[in-house]
Design a protein around this motif. Structure first.
Motif, PDB file in Angstrom:
ATOM      1  N   GLN A 107      15.070  34.050  -0.190  1.00 55.18           N
ATOM      2  CA  GLN A 107      15.970  34.516  -1.257  1.00 55.18           C
ATOM      3  C   GLN A 107      16.912  33.394  -1.639  1.00 55.18           C
ATOM      4  O   GLN A 107      17.225  32.545  -0.839  1.00 55.18           O
ATOM      5  CB  GLN A 107      16.768  35.741  -0.797  1.00 55.18           C
ATOM      6  CG  GLN A 107      15.899  36.951  -0.507  1.00 55.18           C
ATOM      7  CD  GLN A 107      15.208  37.485  -1.750  1.00 55.18           C
ATOM      8  OE1 GLN A 107      15.772  37.439  -2.853  1.00 55.18           O
ATOM      9  NE2 GLN A 107      13.985  37.977  -1.603  1.00 55.18           N
ATOM     10  N   ASP A 115      16.358  31.256 -19.530  1.00 54.14           N
ATOM     11  CA  ASP A 115      16.845  31.922 -18.312  1.00 54.14           C
ATOM     12  C   ASP A 115      15.887  33.016 -17.854  1.00 54.14           C
ATOM     13  O   ASP A 115      15.693  33.215 -16.648  1.00 54.14           O
ATOM     14  CB  ASP A 115      18.243  32.486 -18.540  1.00 54.14           C
ATOM     15  CG  ASP A 115      19.297  31.401 -18.699  1.00 54.14           C
ATOM     16  OD1 ASP A 115      19.064  30.276 -18.203  1.00 54.14           O
ATOM     17  OD2 ASP A 115      20.338  31.661 -19.327  1.00 54.14           O
ATOM     18  N   GLU A 116      15.291  33.739 -18.808  1.00 47.74           N
ATOM     19  CA  GLU A 116      14.322  34.776 -18.459  1.00 47.74           C
ATOM     20  C   GLU A 116      13.053  34.165 -17.881  1.00 47.74           C
ATOM     21  O   GLU A 116      12.426  34.727 -16.978  1.00 47.74           O
ATOM     22  CB  GLU A 116      13.986  35.620 -19.693  1.00 47.74           C
ATOM     23  CG  GLU A 116      15.146  36.465 -20.193  1.00 47.74           C
ATOM     24  CD  GLU A 116      14.810  37.251 -21.450  1.00 47.74           C
ATOM     25  OE1 GLU A 116      13.664  37.137 -21.940  1.00 47.74           O
ATOM     26  OE2 GLU A 116      15.683  37.998 -21.939  1.00 47.74           O
ATOM     27  N   ASN A 165      10.361  33.481  -4.460  1.00 44.00           N
ATOM     28  CA  ASN A 165      10.955  34.332  -3.437  1.00 44.00           C
ATOM     29  C   ASN A 165       9.942  35.318  -2.864  1.00 44.00           C
ATOM     30  O   ASN A 165       9.910  35.563  -1.654  1.00 44.00           O
ATOM     31  CB  ASN A 165      12.144  35.090  -4.017  1.00 44.00           C
ATOM     32  CG  ASN A 165      13.314  34.179  -4.350  1.00 44.00           C
ATOM     33  OD1 ASN A 165      13.401  33.060  -3.843  1.00 44.00           O
ATOM     34  ND2 ASN A 165      14.219  34.648  -5.196  1.00 44.00           N
ATOM     35  N   VAL A 222      11.492  31.952 -10.272  1.00 42.60           N
ATOM     36  CA  VAL A 222      12.291  32.078  -9.051  1.00 42.60           C
ATOM     37  C   VAL A 222      11.871  33.318  -8.266  1.00 42.60           C
ATOM     38  O   VAL A 222      11.716  33.273  -7.029  1.00 42.60           O
ATOM     39  CB  VAL A 222      13.793  32.131  -9.390  1.00 42.60           C
ATOM     40  CG1 VAL A 222      14.615  32.520  -8.160  1.00 42.60           C
ATOM     41  CG2 VAL A 222      14.265  30.785  -9.931  1.00 42.60           C
ATOM     42  N   ASN A 223      11.647  34.424  -8.964  1.00 40.67           N
ATOM     43  CA  ASN A 223      11.209  35.648  -8.296  1.00 40.67           C
ATOM     44  C   ASN A 223       9.824  35.469  -7.668  1.00 40.67           C
ATOM     45  O   ASN A 223       9.544  36.007  -6.589  1.00 40.67           O
ATOM     46  CB  ASN A 223      11.177  36.813  -9.288  1.00 40.67           C
ATOM     47  CG  ASN A 223      12.566  37.272  -9.691  1.00 40.67           C
ATOM     48  OD1 ASN A 223      13.538  37.021  -8.977  1.00 40.67           O
ATOM     49  ND2 ASN A 223      12.674  37.933 -10.826  1.00 40.67           N
ATOM     50  N   LYS A 280      12.889  31.202 -16.267  1.00 36.46           N
ATOM     51  CA  LYS A 280      13.249  30.685 -14.941  1.00 36.46           C
ATOM     52  C   LYS A 280      13.338  31.808 -13.920  1.00 36.46           C
ATOM     53  O   LYS A 280      12.867  31.662 -12.776  1.00 36.46           O
ATOM     54  CB  LYS A 280      14.576  29.927 -15.019  1.00 36.46           C
ATOM     55  CG  LYS A 280      15.044  29.372 -13.682  1.00 36.46           C
ATOM     56  CD  LYS A 280      16.354  28.604 -13.834  1.00 36.46           C
ATOM     57  CE  LYS A 280      16.862  28.104 -12.497  1.00 36.46           C
ATOM     58  NZ  LYS A 280      18.108  27.316 -12.620  1.00 36.46           N
ATOM     59  N   SER A 281      13.896  32.934 -14.326  1.00 41.72           N
ATOM     60  CA  SER A 281      14.051  34.063 -13.412  1.00 41.72           C
ATOM     61  C   SER A 281      12.698  34.531 -12.875  1.00 41.72           C
ATOM     62  O   SER A 281      12.567  34.861 -11.685  1.00 41.72           O
ATOM     63  CB  SER A 281      14.763  35.215 -14.123  1.00 41.72           C
ATOM     64  OG  SER A 281      14.871  36.347 -13.283  1.00 41.72           O
ATOM     65  N   GLN A 282      11.685  34.533 -13.736  1.00 45.17           N
ATOM     66  CA  GLN A 282      10.354  34.965 -13.299  1.00 45.17           C
ATOM     67  C   GLN A 282       9.762  34.002 -12.274  1.00 45.17           C
ATOM     68  O   GLN A 282       9.138  34.427 -11.294  1.00 45.17           O
ATOM     69  CB  GLN A 282       9.420  35.065 -14.497  1.00 45.17           C
ATOM     70  CG  GLN A 282       9.776  36.170 -15.474  1.00 45.17           C
ATOM     71  CD  GLN A 282       8.783  36.246 -16.618  1.00 45.17           C
ATOM     72  OE1 GLN A 282       7.630  36.649 -16.438  1.00 45.17           O
ATOM     73  NE2 GLN A 282       9.221  35.843 -17.800  1.00 45.17           N
ATOM     74  N   ILE A 323      15.218  24.372  -9.561  1.00 45.21           N
ATOM     75  CA  ILE A 323      14.805  25.500  -8.733  1.00 45.21           C
ATOM     76  C   ILE A 323      14.572  24.981  -7.314  1.00 45.21           C
ATOM     77  O   ILE A 323      14.425  23.781  -7.093  1.00 45.21           O
ATOM     78  CB  ILE A 323      13.516  26.176  -9.261  1.00 45.21           C
ATOM     79  CG1 ILE A 323      12.381  25.169  -9.381  1.00 45.21           C
ATOM     80  CG2 ILE A 323      13.767  26.867 -10.594  1.00 45.21           C
ATOM     81  CD1 ILE A 323      11.040  25.806  -9.727  1.00 45.21           C
TER      82      ILE A 323
END
Length: 337
Positions: free
Chosen positions: A337, A320-321, A331, A327-328, A323-325, A237
């Motif tokens: 972004q 992946d879910e 951001n 990363v969000n 990691k997405s949290q 990340i």
């Protein structure tokens, strides 16, 4: 023909997969606890199936009527055979409705699985002996001579947390199979439960051993660092122009984090997030993770070791879910972004 085997996350569930792996080839293994995780894993399996013939084998997991109907509906246009082998009485209604749902509450799922496959492909004396050990402890036959050995096996699998199954699903099942294969070496010994208990730490070390002997913690860390490094694109990340690594429930974050950063100096930070929403931040050198922890989750601590709490984190069975949290979150807090 591809076989997808979904099973529970305890000794009985993993032993079912050990049995299927003994008799069959071309299998992908998945593991789940009860409830929504089953649906998540089944959706993932079904999404992978194309037009080729396939079998979905479910063991040591009881389904609801709604789940059974849903899976039948999702598979109706696919060339897939569905088989469920279980022993939980809560599945009795489903076993009366769905012909692919086999239930027998007098045996462990492992014993059912062994009897199912051995009837087709032939018996194996040692494998049957191991299945009897699992059967004794899983349905709690306290007077069975296999019971005490079963207890040690059950505890060993419950404590086999060295490889996180969300991050490293294939490696985790390989580790579990390695342990079970070693359990089988003790079947014929006197006081087998004591002998296995005495040897268990060494057996674990032997799996992670590469060149030189070391503590289990260090051997495990070296193993995980190698796999994190070889899959660094998946786990990396970015934060304010610096690259780091994100793990989930990795365990021993200080040891593994420092070892990874020393081996991979191009990475500036290491974050581990847990199912309890806590975040551990580690760095090695000038990168100040205390400021990072403060900005992201009102956390803090030391320059190279800090912590925090991600209150909005929703636990998931999918990396992946997860990691997405994170990363969000980065951001949102940094405006990048």
């Amino acid at each position: 023909m591809k076989i997808y085997h979904l099973s529970h996350t305890d000794l009985d569930g993993y032993s079912c997969q050990f049995v299927s792996n003994f008799y069959l080839k071309n299998i992908e293994f998945y593991n789940s606890n009860y409830g929504k995780e089953i649906d998540k894993k089944m959706s993932h399996i079904i999404s992978k199936i194309g037009n080729d013939k396939a079998v979905i084998l479910i063991t040591d997991l009881n389904l609801t009527k709604t789940q059974c109907q849903s899976y039948e509906e999702q598979l109706k246009d696919k060339n897939v055979k569905l088989i469920l082998l279980d022993h939980h009485q809560t599945g009795a209604e489903c076993s009366q409705i769905f012909p692919w749902y086999y239930l027998d509450n007098s045996r462990s799922a492992t014993k059912i699985c062994y009897d199912f496959f051995s009837a087709m492909f032939g018996a194996d004396e040692r494998l049957e002996a191991y299945c009897n050990v699992v059967n004794a402890v899983d349905i709690w036959l306290k007077n069975d001579p296999n019971f005490e050995l079963g207890k040690v096996c059950m505890g060993a699998i419950a404590g086999a947390k060295e490889i996180n199954k969300v991050m490293f699903e294939k490696e985790h099942i390989e580790y579990i199979f390695y342990l079970i294969k070693n359990f089988c070496e003790f079947l014929s010994l006197n006081n087998a439960h004591i002998e296995l208990d005495n040897r268990l730490h060494g057996i674990k070390k032997e799996f992670f051993y590469l060149k030189n002997d070391d503590t289990l913690s260090n051997l495990n860390s070296n193993y995980l660092v190698r796999h994190l490094t070889s899959n660094s694109d998946k786990f990396s990340i970015d934060y304010r122009g610096s690259r780091g690594i994100l793990t989930y429930n990795i365990g021993s974050a200080s040891v593994i984090g420092n070892d990874f950063l020393v081996a991979n100096p191009e990475f500036k930070f290491f974050i581990d997030i847990t199912s309890k929403k806590s975040m551990s931040f580690r760095s090695n050198g000038d990168f100040d993770v205390s400021q990072m922890a403060k900005e992201l989750c009102d956390g803090g601590g030391h320059k190279n070791a800090s912590g925090g709490f991600f209150a909005g984190f929703i636990d998931s069975y999918n990396y992946d879910e997860i990691k997405s949290q994170v990363v969000n979150l980065i951001n949102k807090k940094t405006g990048e972004q």
